[in-house]
Design an enzyme around this catalytic site. Structure first.
Site, mmCIF file in Angstrom:
data_model
loop_
_atom_site.group_PDB
_atom_site.id
_atom_site.type_symbol
_atom_site.label_atom_id
_atom_site.label_comp_id
_atom_site.label_asym_id
_atom_site.label_seq_id
_atom_site.Cartn_x
_atom_site.Cartn_y
_atom_site.Cartn_z
ATOM 1 N N TYR A 183 -4.075 6.405 -8.188
ATOM 2 C CA TYR A 183 -3.084 5.597 -7.478
ATOM 3 C C TYR A 183 -3.448 5.483 -6.002
ATOM 4 O O TYR A 183 -3.516 4.383 -5.442
ATOM 5 C CB TYR A 183 -1.698 6.223 -7.622
ATOM 6 C CG TYR A 183 -0.618 5.517 -6.846
ATOM 7 C CD1 TYR A 183 -0.012 4.366 -7.348
ATOM 8 C CD2 TYR A 183 -0.197 5.982 -5.600
ATOM 9 C CE1 TYR A 183 0.977 3.702 -6.625
ATOM 10 C CE2 TYR A 183 0.782 5.328 -4.876
ATOM 11 C CZ TYR A 183 1.368 4.191 -5.397
ATOM 12 O OH TYR A 183 2.336 3.543 -4.673
ATOM 13 N N SER A 233 0.840 -1.190 0.000
ATOM 14 C CA SER A 233 0.000 0.000 0.000
ATOM 15 C C SER A 233 0.881 1.247 0.000
ATOM 16 O O SER A 233 2.001 1.222 -0.512
ATOM 17 C CB SER A 233 -0.944 -0.027 1.208
ATOM 18 O OG SER A 233 -1.833 1.068 1.185
ATOM 19 N N LYS A 238 -4.758 2.199 -3.651
ATOM 20 C CA LYS A 238 -4.108 1.774 -2.411
ATOM 21 C C LYS A 238 -5.089 1.757 -1.241
ATOM 22 O O LYS A 238 -4.957 0.950 -0.317
ATOM 23 C CB LYS A 238 -2.905 2.669 -2.108
ATOM 24 C CG LYS A 238 -1.796 2.583 -3.142
ATOM 25 C CD LYS A 238 -1.331 1.146 -3.357
ATOM 26 C CE LYS A 238 -0.213 1.034 -4.379
ATOM 27 N NZ LYS A 238 0.217 -0.366 -4.600
#
Length: 441
Positions: free
Chosen positions: A248, A225, A252
């Site tokens: 992005y 992550s 995560k």
């Protein structure tokens, strides 16, 4: 916290087999190097490491293999000078394999090959991914560096996102993977897949399902992550991040939700479905465990900076560490410590720890002088261990996101509800795409 040595309970030779995606550079490469080192330092001579790493083309496989073997040789020289457990290079087997997580047929091909061998997997580390950025707001970035260096480099808001990126249609491989949501003429029979979501989450999710026959209850599924996996970037109504201002970070956050809720009763039916264990509650105790980690802030090529700006960004990262930021390992090798810890640590160090203190997000943290360790990270909604207000010993309580709120029962319940919905939608998406392009197991 470091990986503890594992006692040599038996002289019977065993093999520890681990798969790492996206290993040709950056964090993935560092994870593989650190796996080699930590394995030789902490595992008994009767154990062999079989390191499987993936890249997207044969040239990178060859280049990475050469680099990993060079690293192994250096490590063995150092260890043998110290007269430690290492006995030779035959304790480490390094093998490169191909996969492009944005092309689901290659995901299935990789799984078919590995399952066909019949060799179990002790750990997988889902590292590969893309950023989905198209540039840097240099004015905003420089202002942040000059006025708020530690925070600006820990939770950067100066990257310019490429909003709406979609993956190439899975049945039309010649289509461009950089097409836009608003102008791509997709076959009406095939829905869009977010490019960043596919590469960072869904490709790995499908690979987990296809590899399920190789997992045992002691296997570990390690997700990578980020410190930036924050609520403002994720909308549960936009699971794939097609409208997200930061796809992005959105991907995560999905990773955090999946891993941290993976052992709750509310998600059990979906977890069992992913791992091919549909049936009853009695199966839940026999499933491999999922862990989530992050490397802190490290210097890699994912931001796509030129050498000049990359240099000054590196300077800024070190400056943030020297100003006491806990989340700036900078060196990818130091950032790899949390993923390697979750893959290699003995059961009594990690599984038992989470059983006693609660499931957490394990981050790579450093002191001012760069001494790295693994520590729990606060996750908005979940906290440090899934219990509001509880902060287990060794957790990092500085360098916090400024949008955080104190943990509460309502926030914890909301996180679980959101996690269960994410699990449900991921399972629906998996079944849809398996059927749509003929990927059924």
């Amino acid at each position: 916290m470091q990986v503890q040595r594992e006692p040599d309970a038996s002289e019977h030779p065993t093999t520890f087999r681990v798969l790492v995606t996206g290993a040709n550079s950056g964090l993935g490469f560092a994870i593989c190097c650190r796996l080699i080192d930590e394995f030789l330092h902490t595992r008994p001579p009767s154990q062999t490491l079989h390191l499987l790493y993936t890249t997207r083309d044969a040239r990178k496989v060859a280049e990475s293999s050469k680099a990993f073997h060079a690293h192994l040789s250096q490590t063995l020289q150092k260890l043998n000078r110290r007269n430690t457990r290492a006995v030779g290079g035959d304790r480490v087997i390094i093998e490169g394999i191909l996969v492009d997580l944005a092309k689901l047929h290659t995901v299935k091909s990789l799984a078919t090959e590995l399952v066909g061998r019949g060799e179990g997997l002790d750990a997988v580390i889902w590292n590969a991914g893309i950023a989905g950025w198209k540039g840097v707001d240099w004015f905003k970035g420089m202002w942040g560096m000059l006025t708020d260096l530690k925070y600006a480099t820990t939770y950067p808001e100066f990257m310019i996102p490429d909003v709406g990126l979609v993956a190439a249609p899975q049945t039309l491989p010649h289509r461009s993977s950089k097409s836009r949501v608003d102008d791509q003429n997709v076959d009406e029979q095939q829905p869009q897949l977010g490019q960043v979501f596919l590469a960072n989450v869904f490709g790995h999710y499908l690979l987990t399902h296809f590899l399920a026959p190789l997992f045992t209850p002691s296997s570990r599924i390690v997700w990578i992550s980020s410190t930036g996996a924050l609520p403002p970037y994720f909308d549960v109504e936009d699971l794939q991040g097609l409208r997200a201002r930061a796809a992005y970070e959105s991907s995560k956050r999905v990773t955090d939700l999946l891993a941290l809720t993976s052992e709750l009763p509310s998600t059990a039916p979906y977890v069992r479905g992913l791992l091919g264990k549909e049936g009853g509650g009695r199966y839940s105790a026999a499933l491999p465990k999922m862990y989530v980690t992050h490397p802190g802030v490290i210097a890699t090529s994912i931001a796509g900076l030129n050498w000049f700006m990359g240099f000054w960004m590196l300077v800024a990262m070190y400056a943030a560490r020297w100003l006491s930021s806990p989340w700036h390992p900078v060196d990818p090798y130091k950032g790899a410590i949390s993923a390697v810890f979750c893959a290699l640590s003995p059961p009594e160090q990690l599984a038992d720890l989470e059983a006693r203190e609660g499931k957490g997000k394990w981050g790579s943290t450093t002191g001012v002088y760069g001494e790295e360790r693994v520590a729990r990270t606060e996750v908005p909604g979940w906290g440090y261990c899934g219990v509001p207000g509880v902060v287990p010993e060794g957790s990092v309580t500085t360098g916090m996101w400024r949008g955080r709120v104190e943990g509460s029962r309502e926030g914890r319940e909301g996180f679980e509800v959101e996690g269960a919905r994410v699990w449900r939608e991921m399972e629906e998406l998996r079944r849809e795409w398996e059927e749509r392009i003929g990927l059924e197991v």
